[in-house]
Enzyme design. Structure first.
Site, PDB file in Angstrom:
ATOM      1  N   CYS A 149      45.236  80.693   9.135  1.00 20.80           N
ATOM      2  CA  CYS A 149      43.785  80.628   9.331  1.00 20.80           C
ATOM      3  C   CYS A 149      43.059  81.727   8.552  1.00 20.80           C
ATOM      4  O   CYS A 149      43.105  81.748   7.336  1.00 20.80           O
ATOM      5  CB  CYS A 149      43.443  80.658  10.823  1.00 20.80           C
ATOM      6  SG  CYS A 149      41.774  80.010  11.156  1.00 20.80           S
ATOM      7  N   HIS A 242      46.076  76.002  13.193  1.00 18.38           N
ATOM      8  CA  HIS A 242      46.817  76.793  14.173  1.00 18.38           C
ATOM      9  C   HIS A 242      47.859  75.927  14.867  1.00 18.38           C
ATOM     10  O   HIS A 242      47.744  75.621  16.056  1.00 18.38           O
ATOM     11  CB  HIS A 242      45.858  77.365  15.225  1.00 18.38           C
ATOM     12  CG  HIS A 242      45.048  78.520  14.765  1.00 18.38           C
ATOM     13  ND1 HIS A 242      45.553  79.802  14.678  1.00 18.38           N
ATOM     14  CD2 HIS A 242      43.750  78.599  14.370  1.00 18.38           C
ATOM     15  CE1 HIS A 242      44.599  80.634  14.249  1.00 18.38           C
ATOM     16  NE2 HIS A 242      43.499  79.927  14.064  1.00 18.38           N
ATOM     17  N   GLU A 244      50.538  76.813  15.962  1.00 20.58           N
ATOM     18  CA  GLU A 244      51.203  77.595  17.014  1.00 20.58           C
ATOM     19  C   GLU A 244      50.463  77.560  18.345  1.00 20.58           C
ATOM     20  O   GLU A 244      51.004  77.999  19.372  1.00 20.58           O
ATOM     21  CB  GLU A 244      51.365  79.052  16.560  1.00 20.58           C
ATOM     22  CG  GLU A 244      50.121  79.912  16.636  1.00 20.58           C
ATOM     23  CD  GLU A 244      49.118  79.709  15.502  1.00 20.58           C
ATOM     24  OE1 GLU A 244      48.065  80.376  15.497  1.00 20.58           O
ATOM     25  OE2 GLU A 244      49.398  78.870  14.613  1.00 20.58           O
TER      26      GLU A 244
END
Length: 311
Positions: A149, A242, A244
């Site tokens: 990001c 993202h 994760e």
């Protein structure tokens, strides 16, 4: 300098809060005895965690890194020029290194996270100079780096001069993506359409990336734009989303902003039937595991020299 402790196929400090959380999820645990008798060299990974939610980000990244048969030694890195407000100083002192403490080390892989500062100019970020020093250090001391990001935007700006642009509204939700190079090893095993959460106010444009011969766009979304960019040597990856994130990460961000009175749309394609009282379905977990495993396997494990001093 490494804190060698055993947990998972990854080695982290036994007292790191993420350890208990991951063990509760039945993440594979490897004993020190087992690890020390394996005739392999563990991969050394360093994580520069710039997120304010340090503990959550630690758990999210370690969960994905641990879903692999590879043995990893993990170090955490902080910027010394910025004081974290959402985590105790004792946590940072105990579990995180500064660049001065590890600058002589070599690492197989590095992760540079995002940070909620994308609406600032890069030079306005209080730790920008230190981050530039770390990114320069990574050229000679790290084999492959995974930028996430704002970390990806900052690295593209630092390494290639690529600017970021403010979007009309926040890119916020879970968006469908597709590969622009299905033969690329990073894309192996992914479905034709895969999902990734995004949460940002700025973007990188394809037209700027196209001007840099050393860069390739690997995946894209019609909704959220450029997703994964790689240099041609596949030693630097830049990810605008993202993968994760936990199931409830976007929900926490949304409700936090609503409570602050911020005019924000609910996350796209996230709450079932756009009902904020319902639990979001997590439809990006499989793709997240494939991307992290492919990075570790094809671009860290298979390509890093056995002797890191030869970097």
């Amino acid at each position: 300098m490494t804190k060698e402790v055993d947990v998972l196929p990854i080695r982290i400090d036994n007292e790191l809060p993420a350890k208990q959380r991951l063990e509760m999820e039945n993440i594979f645990v490897m004993s020190n005895l087992r690890a020390d008798t394996q005739d392999i060299r563990p991969l050394k990974i360093i994580i520069l965690n710039l997120m304010p939610t340090k503990l959550e980000t630690e758990t999210q990244l370690l969960r994905l890194l641990s879903n692999s048969p590879l043995q990893l030694d993990i170090d955490f890195l902080q910027v010394a020029s910025h004081e974290s407000k959402n985590v105790s100083k004792s946590h940072m002192d105990k579990f995180y290194y500064t660049l001065d403490e590890i600058k002589e080390n070599r690492y197989d892989g590095m992760i540079i996270t995002g940070a909620p500062v994308e609406q600032l100019e890069y030079e306005e970020v209080d730790y920008w100079d230190e981050l530039c020093t770390i990114m320069e250090w990574s050229k000679t001391n790290v084999y492959s780096t995974w930028h996430i990001c704002w970390g990806a935007q900052a690295a593209l700006y630092y390494h290639y001069g690529i600017p970021k642009y403010k979007t009309e509204k926040k890119v916020f939700g879970v968006f469908p993506h597709y590969s622009l190079d299905e033969t690329h090893p990073l894309m192996r095993g992914l479905d034709d359409l895969f999902y990734v959460p995004h949460s940002r106010h700025t973007e990188i444009r394809m037209s700027d990336i196209a001007q840099v011969k050393d860069l390739q766009i690997i995946s894209y979304s019609e909704y959220s734009g450029v997703h994964i960019i790689s240099d041609m040597a596949c030693r630097k990856f830049f990810i605008t989303g993202h993968s994760e994130y936990d199931r409830d990460t976007l929900a926490k961000e949304y409700f936090r902003d609503v409570e602050k009175g911020i005019d924000i749309e609910m996350p796209f394609n996230y709450f079932p039937n756009n009902d904020i009282k319902r639990v979001p379905q997590m439809n990006w977990k499989g793709a997240a595991n494939i991307l992290f495993n492919n990075w570790l396997n094809y671009f860290v494990y298979q390509k890093t020299p056995y002797d890191l001093n030869t970097l």
